[in-house]
Design a protein around this motif. Structure first.
Motif, mmCIF file in Angstrom:
data_model
loop_
_atom_site.group_PDB
_atom_site.id
_atom_site.type_symbol
_atom_site.label_atom_id
_atom_site.label_comp_id
_atom_site.label_asym_id
_atom_site.label_seq_id
_atom_site.Cartn_x
_atom_site.Cartn_y
_atom_site.Cartn_z
ATOM 1 N N ASN A 115 0.823 -1.219 0.000
ATOM 2 C CA ASN A 115 0.000 0.000 0.000
ATOM 3 C C ASN A 115 0.853 1.264 0.000
ATOM 4 O O ASN A 115 0.586 2.205 -0.764
ATOM 5 N N ASN A 148 2.411 1.982 -3.282
ATOM 6 C CA ASN A 148 1.470 2.098 -4.395
ATOM 7 C C ASN A 148 1.635 0.978 -5.414
ATOM 8 O O ASN A 148 1.544 1.188 -6.628
ATOM 9 N N ARG A 159 8.659 -1.899 -7.298
ATOM 10 C CA ARG A 159 8.529 -0.441 -7.161
ATOM 11 C C ARG A 159 9.806 0.270 -7.577
ATOM 12 O O ARG A 159 9.769 1.289 -8.285
ATOM 13 N N GLN A 172 6.234 9.234 2.238
ATOM 14 C CA GLN A 172 6.027 7.794 2.096
ATOM 15 C C GLN A 172 7.202 7.001 2.656
ATOM 16 O O GLN A 172 7.028 5.908 3.196
#
Length: 327
Positions: free
Chosen positions: A10, A13, A219, A234
């Motif tokens: 999460n 993303n 990612r 983040q």
């Protein structure tokens, strides 16, 4: 562990894919595949030879009794080791005795040769075909519990039992092997099964660590999380997830599992180097008992751990958030 995986996905993303299912633990092969046949000399030679000289008659009588014939592999192990020891000590005396018939000496030596050849298989059967190993590797057992739990008794029992292979050493260590309370060690393994819980925990950790590493690496390939001179909230959230979920929850469990697993696999690996392994179960043995096999459950866990560690180091270094030693 699924919560840990979802939180990392999460904050980065990344699409939350279905968690990788832990690999299924292979079933213990049937006993008929595990059992190794030994040369049985209970009938024949032992009935005609006079073993009173060696003090073996009580042992032979016990073995030939109705209870001895149906003895468990563990009881057969004790009998065979006691027989082997007594006969080993007796042989030099037989050689020096001028009264004993030469043919009798030759036949007793033949029994000794057969017993010596049988012993590795007898030890294998006791350790890997009895009800104890079946209880330890029953597939319906759960993984190791998350809370603190002690498995020291089971590990001590394993250590004692697997030390019986020292009898195969042609040195003084064989004489130091104690058979006292060995049945209690077999009972401890039966009543505190460790194999399946440990192996399922390793498979669960393997799946979780690989999933998280894959999320992080995906990612980083798509887009860096942090750029030089730019702050990213983040990254701070990710560092908190690392601390709260991995460092404080999963890592202690992994440490306990690793400690137990290292002892489990080392004991089996050292033992199996001294014993014959049935050809038709070699692949199972490589997965469940060995550390140096490419298919080993232990090796797969280690590979997942290292992949997970490298992924976290990469992303935390990128954001200059690597924990310091003082932390």
């Amino acid at each position: 562990m699924q919560t840990y995986t979802k939180r990392v996905a999460n904050v980065l993303n990344e699409e939350i894919k279905a968690p990788t299912a832990a690999s299924q633990l292979p079933a213990l092969p049937p006993q008929k595949l595990r059992h190794q046949t030994t040369t049985d000399i209970r009938e024949g030679m032992l009935d005609v030879l006079d073993f009173s000289y060696c003090g073996l008659l009580p042992l032979i009588a016990s073995r030939n009794s109705s209870l001895g014939i149906v003895a468990q592999p563990s009881q057969r192990l004790i009998y065979e080791i006691e027989f082997y020891r007594k006969l080993t000590k007796c042989l030099p005396l037989l050689e020096k005795d001028p009264i004993l018939d030469h043919e009798l000496k030759a036949r007793i030596k033949a029994v000794y040769t057969i017993k010596t050849q049988n012993l590795p298989k007898v030890i294998w059967n006791a350790l890997y075909t009895g009800q104890e190993i079946e209880a330890s590797l029953a597939l319906n057992l759960p993984p190791l519990p998350l809370q603190k739990s002690s498995h020291s008794e089971a590990l001590r029992a394993l250590n004692k039992l697997y030390s019986v292979t020292n009898i195969l050493n042609k040195d003084s260590s064989a004489d130091k092997l104690s058979l006292d309370r060995i049945e209690e060690s077999f009972a401890a393994i039966y009543h505190a099964p460790l194999g399946t819980p440990l192996l399922k925990s390793l498979l669960l950790l393997e799946a979780t660590l690989n999933d998280v590493a894959e999320i992080i690496n995906t990612r980083l390939l798509r887009r860096p999380l942090c750029f030089p001179g730019m702050q990213n909230p983040q990254a701070d959230i990710l560092k908190n997830i690392f601390t709260e979920y991995y460092a404080r929850q999963i890592q202690p469990y992994m440490s306990k599992t690793h400690r137990i697993g290292e002892q489990w696999f080392t004991l089996h690996e050292i033992t199996l180097k001294k014993l014959p392994i049935p050809n038709n179960i070699e692949s199972y043995v490589a997965q469940v008992f060995l550390k140096d096999s490419s298919s080993s459950i232990w090796n797969r866990y280690i590979a997942a751990r290292d992949k997970h560690t490298h992924a976290w180091q990469t992303i935390l270094k990128q954001c200059q958030l690597m924990p310091s030693r003082s932390n």
